[in-house]
Structure formats: C-alpha cells, structure tokens
Design an enzyme around this catalytic site. Structure first.
Site, PDB file in Angstrom:
ATOM      1  N   ASP A  56       0.793  -1.235   0.000  1.00  0.00           N
ATOM      2  CA  ASP A  56       0.000   0.000   0.000  1.00  0.00           C
ATOM      3  C   ASP A  56       0.826   1.286   0.000  1.00  0.00           C
ATOM      4  OD1 ASP A  56       0.844  -0.036   2.672  1.00  0.00           O
ATOM      5  OD2 ASP A  56      -1.106   0.604   3.470  1.00  0.00           O
ATOM      6  N   GLU A 100       4.822 -10.392   4.664  1.00  0.00           N
ATOM      7  CA  GLU A 100       3.578 -10.937   4.116  1.00  0.00           C
ATOM      8  C   GLU A 100       3.756 -11.638   2.781  1.00  0.00           C
ATOM      9  OE1 GLU A 100       0.242  -8.335   4.543  1.00  0.00           O
ATOM     10  OE2 GLU A 100       0.607  -8.111   6.698  1.00  0.00           O
ATOM     11  N   TYR A 112      -4.935  -7.994  11.578  1.00  0.00           N
ATOM     12  CA  TYR A 112      -5.740  -6.788  11.842  1.00  0.00           C
ATOM     13  C   TYR A 112      -7.102  -7.153  12.424  1.00  0.00           C
ATOM     14  CZ  TYR A 112      -2.019  -4.077   9.919  1.00  0.00           C
ATOM     15  OH  TYR A 112      -0.799  -3.486   9.742  1.00  0.00           O
ATOM     16  N   GLU A 132       2.395  -6.655  13.419  1.00  0.00           N
ATOM     17  CA  GLU A 132       1.465  -5.614  12.950  1.00  0.00           C
ATOM     18  C   GLU A 132       0.083  -5.871  13.516  1.00  0.00           C
ATOM     19  OE1 GLU A 132       1.191  -4.850   8.693  1.00  0.00           O
ATOM     20  OE2 GLU A 132       3.369  -4.982   8.460  1.00  0.00           O
TER      21      GLU A 132
HETATM   22  C1  GCB Z   1      -0.274  -4.908   6.147  1.00  0.00           C
HETATM   23  C2  GCB Z   1       0.993  -4.509   5.505  1.00  0.00           C
HETATM   24  C3  GCB Z   1       1.281  -3.038   5.633  1.00  0.00           C
HETATM   25  C4  GCB Z   1       0.007  -2.235   5.420  1.00  0.00           C
HETATM   26  C5  GCB Z   1      -0.989  -2.643   6.478  1.00  0.00           C
HETATM   27  C6  GCB Z   1      -2.325  -1.903   6.345  1.00  0.00           C
HETATM   28  O1  GCB Z   1      -0.529  -6.038   6.426  1.00  0.00           O
HETATM   29  O2  GCB Z   1       2.090  -5.259   5.954  1.00  0.00           O
HETATM   30  O3  GCB Z   1       2.255  -2.688   4.713  1.00  0.00           O
HETATM   31  O4  GCB Z   1       0.217  -0.864   5.446  1.00  0.00           O
HETATM   32  O5  GCB Z   1      -1.243  -4.009   6.379  1.00  0.00           O
HETATM   33  O6  GCB Z   1      -2.514  -0.895   6.985  1.00  0.00           O
HETATM   34  O7  GCB Z   1      -3.163  -2.367   5.572  1.00  0.00           O
END
Ligand code: GCB
Length: 653
Positions: free
Chosen positions: A205, A452, A505, A541
C-alpha cells in the site's frame, strides 16, 4: 497487443539496466560499502543540493538512451526543472504527470574535483540509495548501474574524472517494478482521454516514491585503502571481545609485501582503551577489560554505548596510510525456543512498524525528521522497530546504534508471490547488500527476510529455505524472522525461521467494529504459531486507521477512541501471552501516517499512525506511551517520566 508492447517496454528499460550492470561490474565496487568518512587520509564532499531534472517522454521512454542525453548537459536535451537531492521527486511540483510518472527520469549536475586530489588519491562516487534502478554516468562514461532501491552503491571513478576542472554527473532513474524486482510490481496499459498510457500497480500500500533518496558523496581514499571491516563481538566475564577482519583494495605489485594493519580502540570520550593491536595482521581479536556493553534503550542507564575501532592500514614501501574509524558496540545475541537474549538478558520488544515517509520529501532523507522521529521513539518509551518494508537510511541506523534501539532489519521483499529463480536471485542479492551494509551494527538484532509473502503457496517452501540458507551463510549471529500473514495452518515457511512474527488486523480488516473479538483471537493465534513451530512468537502488525481529530463515542471505526480501544484489547492479549513464556514482543502498525497509492480504502493515505504524518500525537500515542513505559518499568526497572498521567486528584498522585 498494445498492452504487450508497454509491458515489454518496461522490461526493456530494466533489462538495459541489467545489461549495463554486467558491462560495468569490473568498475563498480563489489567489496565493502563503508560509510564515507573524513580522516587523515580521506576527504569527503557532498553532492547534495539542487540538481537538474526531467522526465523521459512517457510515450517514448528510451529517447534519453537513443539520443545519449548523458553526453551533454541535460538542459541541452529539453526543458529541465530544479530538483532537490536527496528527495523523492513525486511531491515536489504541482504536476500530476511527475507525481504519477511511470518509467525513467533523468537528473544531472556539475561539480569540481580539486587538483589536489590528483596526488595518490582514488576518487569514489557513492549513492546512499536511488529508487528503484539507476544508471550513473560521469562525463559521459557509464560508471555504475544498480538495482533494488534503499541500498547504497559506489564506484571508483578516478579514471573518468577531470582533476582541477568541472565534471558532469548524469543519473537515469527507473521506478518500474516487475515480477522479478524486489518488491514485485506490474505495469499495464490504460486507455485515457489522451490515448493509451502505461500504469503501474503493486499489492503493497505505500506509495512507490522514486528518485535520489539519500545523500550523494564524492570521497577519496589512498590508492591502497581499507575496503571493508567486519566485527563480531562477545563477552567473557567482564571482558569484551571484538573479533575483526579487515580487507583492503587497490593494486599492489605482485612482488610487493601486503599492507600492515594496526587497530586501536577508543572509548565514547575518545580515550585510548587499546593501542596498536594486531601486530600488522588483518584479522585479530581485542580483549576489552571491564567492557561497557551495548544495551537497548531503558535496559541500562547508558544505553547504546559505542566504542570506536580505529583502523590504520599502511603500505610502507609506498608511503601510504589509510585510516578509518568504525563505531562498535559490544554485545551478544542469543535465542532459543522461547526467548531472545541480549547480553544474556531476555528482551521484550515494544515498538512499531515504520516507514521512511514525510510530506513533500517522500522517502528523501531529512535530518530534521530523523531527529524528531528519534525523539518521539524515546518519548514513547519504545525499545525497537522494524524497518518495514525495506532498509532505512544509514543516517537513521546510526541513531539506533547510539540510542540503543533494537532493529528488525527488513529487506525490500513485500507480498512476494509468483516465485521464480530470477526473483530468488534478486531477493538474495537484496539481503547480501543489506548484510554487507549493516553487519557491524549492534542495533541490528534480527534480519527480516520478507513481509507478508504468500507463504501458503507450494513454491514458498523451497524458496524461503534457500533465502534462509543464504542469510545464515552470510551471518549466523542473528536470528531470522519474517512478518507472516497467512494462517499458521497453511504456512510453509515458519519451520526455517528462528522467530515467528505475525501480522493480523483483528477488529479492523476482520470483525470490523467488534473489539470484543480481539483478545481471544490474538491469544489463540499466537499460541497456535508457537505450537506449530516451537519458536518464540511476536506480533509485528496490528492497528486501525484513525483520522486525527475524529472523535466518536462509543468507539467507532476511524475515530481516535476506536484506535485506543483496539490497542487496549491487544494489550490484554499480550499481557496474558507474556505469562506463557514464549511471546517476545509487540509492534503496532504504524509509527506515523504515510502516503499510499490512490485507493478507495485510504483517505489521504494510510492513517494507522499513532502520530500524524506531521509527527503530532493522536490519543493512541499517549496511550501506548503509558504502556511502553510501564513495561520498561516492570521488565527493566526503568525510571518512569513523571508526566505519564496528568494530575487528577490527590489520591492518585
Ligand atoms: C499490512 C501490511 C502493511 C500495510 C498494512 C495496512 O498487512 O504489511 O504494509 O500498510 O497491512 O494498513 O493495511
């Protein structure tokens, strides 16, 4: 058909770069990549400043090569505009065509080489990083080609510079990412109101900023010079051990004796601790009595203690002496199935993923930003970060060494898929370059080989086995990790890693809004990774996009309240996991908001920062600050600052 033409064009551009790599390899330095440094024997000049800049025409990207723009001033080839170096070129103008340009851009500038440099000096040209691929000409001669951004490259340009005269440097930069670049990308055609154009896409992203991102230096060495220094440190009782290995470059006559090498060790205040060690040999071991060890921030009242290894190389029959001073921290790193230890003490990581990213400059190095970020990292009480998703500038890494910040050092592999032998070679090369650059840094505790990657694919198994073997071969003293995002059930790569890192997430991309699902999911996943691989586990993350200033209560997605709530739920999970003995760290995504490619899921960029892009704290920064300091107090006996909580009442203070 047209699509293929454009795709091919992208490939042609890059293959020209690659062809040139082979042509010039004899002149490009493939040895060490020591940071340019002034000394009694070396001079350094910066070539940073305002350069001339122009785009290649989008519909005929190879014009510059055909018309040999590198053989004249760029301003003679068409209109140029001023462009700062270092900086990404994308956000400096008001022109969308520059921001979104796909393909080649050109830079040039002139510089003088002093007449005094002629005597016995080699002249080197070094770029801290150019993204993604670059070719460099000096006075019309091709001197360097380099691929993979975020890493330094240099060449001896003595034979092409004019001493005591004006010289010209020309750089062509290509930002095209393909299936065999690291990271991977894709070019395709788009039909626009003005005809067919190419467009670039990638699955990660962050914005694919391009340009001359880090400092450009001209520097000298004597004709026989210190090419590289490698150190490994250890501890025996209260004695520090520094093993060193020095290589030299330059031409010696076959008949002549090799140069002699002497090393001194100086403490932080510049006092000699050891003098003239090594009796002339290029390898040796220093014993440092009552050594001051390198400790992470808040694990010791004086973290980040650095000695200086002063290396003197002499070729007496030629009257040549070269001197280089390498900062060295003495520490050990060990790991087992449940923990990571520095100097024999288990560490718990409290940190974040970050980006090199800021307004206007993009990924360009900026000293103000570096110092500000460093101040914020310490203010928050973090002890670590991951250089997501590529190597950070050497100037940033210097701070980590000196302040005791633990670095998980990541190569530029993001979302790797479509595994191929060509990609594997490039990926290995990016790690070789990274390790060559950072092998001596005490702050680097982990190598992170990818973010990832599609680790569920059958080819991922042999691919990552090969990557891990490659890294172990280059450096077996640090644990290897990767930010895994596929489920533990389908993953094929964790078996090769030393430490399992996972990204998830919860409450954001999955179960949006349901913060009551977070705690148990995080615990269950971390436990499952540990059960599957029997390795230490950390969360690399988690987080939620948050618009600074948006307040919604009860907590609602995108609000500051929601980000805080999501964090607290994770904290509960982390605390329960810590009691199980294998959970070694937590890193929130992200340190600060950052720019992304244009998508409908991002409002002006990725907003998961605990700081805004301007480095102002959201409520989450205050929240995490309280946790990180309290962890430091609990685990490392750190003394907490007295402004963690504002005064509320007599009974609380
Ligand atoms: C992820 C990625 C990271 C993104 C993040 C997001 O899993 O590793 O590069 O910025 O999610 O905020 O979607």
């Amino acid at each position: 058909m047209a699509y293929l033409k454009w795709l091919l064009l992208g490939c042609v551009t890059l293959s020209i770069v690659l062809l040139m790599v082979h042509e010039t390899v004899s002149r490009t330095n493939t040895g060490g990549i020591l940071y340019p440094q002034e000394s009694e024997s070396r001079d350094v000049r910066s070539l940073d400043g305002i350069w001339n800049f122009r785009l290649s025409p989008e519909t005929d990207p190879l014009t510059g090569f055909r018309e040999r723009w590198f053989q004249k001033d760029l301003s003679q080839t068409g209109r140029t505009i001023p462009m700062p170096v270092p900086a990404s070129y994308n956000d400096v103008t008001e022109d969308k065509a520059i921001r979104d340009h796909v393909g080649l851009v050109w830079y040039d500038r002139t510089f003088y080489v002093p007449e005094a440099w002629r005597q016995s000096s080699l002249v080197w040209l070094r770029f801290g990083s150019v993204h993604y691929a670059a070719q460099v000409w000096v006075n019309g001669h091709l001197v360097m080609s380099h691929e993979v951004g975020h890493l330094p490259f240099q060449a001896d340009i003595t034979s092409v510079v004019k001493f005591g005269a004006k010289n010209r440097i020309t750089v062509a930069v290509d930002n095209i990412l393909l299936q065999t670049s690291v990271p991977q990308g894709h070019v395709s055609e788009v039909s626009t109101d003005n005809g067919t154009r190419i467009t670039q896409s990638y699955t990660f992203d962050f914005f694919n900023y391009a340009g001359i991102h880090r400092p450009v230096y001209l520097y000298t060495t004597p004709s026989i010079y210190i090419d590289d220094i490698s150190v490994h440190t250890g501890v025996r009782g209260d004695t520090g051990i520094i093993k060193y290995n020095i290589t030299y470059g330059g031409l010696l006559r076959a008949t002549s004796q090799g140069p002699a090498c002497y090393v001194d060790l100086l403490d932080r205040d510049g006092n000699y601790v050891i003098r003239d060690a090594g009796s002339g040999r290029l390898q040796g071991e220093l014993e440092v009595p009552v050594a001051r060890l390198w400790w992470p921030y808040l694990m010791d009242p004086e973290p980040g203690y650095m000695y200086t290894l002063q290396v003197r190389l002499t070729a007496q029959q030629w009257g040549i002496e070269d001197i280089y001073r390498l900062p060295v921290g003495i520490r050990t790193v060990e790991w087992n199935n449940t923990s990571i230890l520095i100097n024999g003490r288990a560490i718990y990581l409290r940190g974040f993923g970050r980006h090199e990213d800021s307004d206007l400059r993009g990924k360009g190095l900026d000293y103000t930003l570096i110092v500000k970020d460093n101040n914020l990292i310490k203010w928050v009480g973090a002890n670590s970060y991951r250089t997501s998703h590529y190597p950070y500038a050497e100037e940033i890494m210097d701070f980590a060494d000196r302040e005791g910040i633990i670095i998980m050092n990541e190569c530029p592999s993001v979302d790797t898929e479509n595994y191929s032998p060509a990609l594997l070679e490039k990926h290995k090369d990016s790690l070789s370059q990274l390790i060559r650059r950072d092998k001596n840094r005490p702050s680097v505790i982990f190598w992170s080989i990818a973010n990832e990657a599609r680790t569920q694919l059958p080819d991922a198994d042999s691919y990552f086995r090969a990557i891990v073997e490659h890294v172990k071969h280059l450096d077996s003293t640090r644990p290897i990790t990767m930010a895994l995002a596929r489920g533990y059930g389908e993953d094929r790569t964790g078996q090769y890693l030393d430490v399992i890192g996972f990204n998830r997430y919860n409450g954001w991309y999955s179960n949006t809004g349901r913060t009551d699902t977070i705690r148990n999911n995080v615990i269950a996943e971390a436990v499952s990774w540990h059960h599957k691989y029997n390795k230490p586990v950390m969360m690399l993350e988690y987080g939620a996009d948050t618009l600074a200033g948006l307040h919604l209560y009860p907590e609602y997605v995108w609000s500051e309240e929601y980000q805080v709530e999501i964090m607290s739920k994770h904290f509960e999970a982390f605390d329960r996991l810590r009691m199980q003995g294998f959970f070694v760290g937590e890193m929130i995504w992200n340190f600060a908001d950052f720019k992304t490619a244009q998508t409908i899921t991002r409002v002006g960029g990725n907003k998961k920062g605990i700081f805004t892009r301007n480095r102002q704290p959201k409520a989450s920064a205050h929240h995490i600050r309280r946790r990180y300091w309290e962890l430091a107090g609990e685990l490392d006996n750190a003394i907490l600052p007295n402004d963690l909580d504002h005064y509320v009442s007599k009974s609380r203070h």
